[in-house]
Design a protein around this motif. Structure first.
Motif: not given
Ligand SMILES: C[S@@+](CC[C@H](N)C(=O)[O-])C[C@H]1O[C@@H](n2cnc3c(N)ncnc32)[C@H](O)[C@@H]1O
Length: 199
Positions: A158-179
């Motif tokens: 949500s923070g990034l969506q509000s900071e990057l308002v002029t861009l079109d989001f193709m992917i925007g997700r929060e997830r838990v993944r193995n790093v």
């Protein structure tokens, strides 16, 4: 802190690129100019250069970027490595086909300023690829991300969506993944992933 970390033997986050970057880099126009923010020892920059991009890496750590230059040379590619505090670095206008931000956790004021610049620093059709830790990381077993005492450095969708308002989001997700990235990013980890492009 970062110079000290990068003075250790080996590569703090390994020499392979971040998984999300590896899966999405082809969205950046082929052969284009790419800016890697807070790029450290250069694993992402070198990967992109090997795939034909013209890469500039910026980081405040001269020790990290010296290793990035050596990594590039070892792989037979060139990158431009600029030692700078992102607070003083001007991203410019209409000049990057890709901007890459992997674990680039900076204070919220600077992050907002940078993300505001990203919107006009990208060329039309250019894309931002970002992965960062979310605050949920504090509840996982994973190693990596800001310490609990610096929780303001975490990012959220949500923070990034509000900071990057002029861009079109193709992917925007929060997830838990193995790093698995060197010894400093390991295990089940809570991240936010963004692929967002300038229309
Ligand atoms: C977790 S490391 C990530 C390095 C790299 N992006 C990677 O994925 O391997 C965070 C990096 O942010 C850089 N950094 C933090 N604050 C910065 C600032 N204000 N200006 C430039 N670089 C900064 C540090 O020097 C460090 O290399």
């Amino acid at each position: 802190m970062w110079d000290q970390r990068y003075s250790e033997a080996g590569f703090a986050y390994g020499t392979e690129p971040n998984d999300f970057l590896r899966s999405e880099y082809a969205r950046i126009p082929k052969g284009g100019r790419v800016l890697c923010l807070a790029e450290g020892e250069g694993r992402n920059a070198v990967f992109l250069a090997k795939h034909g991009y013209v890469v500039t890496a910026v980081d405040q750590s001269s020790v990290g970027l010296a290793k990035a230059r050596r990594l590039a040379s070892d792989h037979g590619v060139e990158i431009s490595a600029i030692v700078a505090d992102l607070a003083d670095y001007d991203l410019g206008h209409d000049c990057w086909d890709g901007i890459v931000s992997i674990s680039a956790h900076v204070p919220p004021g600077l992050r907002k300023k940078l993300h505001n610049q990203v919107g006009h620093a990208l060329t039309v059709g250019g894309c931002l690829i970002l992965e960062a830790y979310t605050e949920r990381q504090l509840e996982t077993e994973g190693i990596g991300g800001p310490p609990p005492s610096s929780a303001e450095l975490f990012m959220s969708l949500s923070g990034l969506q509000s900071e990057l308002v002029t861009l079109d989001f193709m992917i925007g997700r929060e997830r838990v993944r193995n790093v698995s990235e060197g010894k400093h990013h390991q295990g089940e980890s809570a991240v936010v992933q963004v692929l967002a492009c300038r229309g």
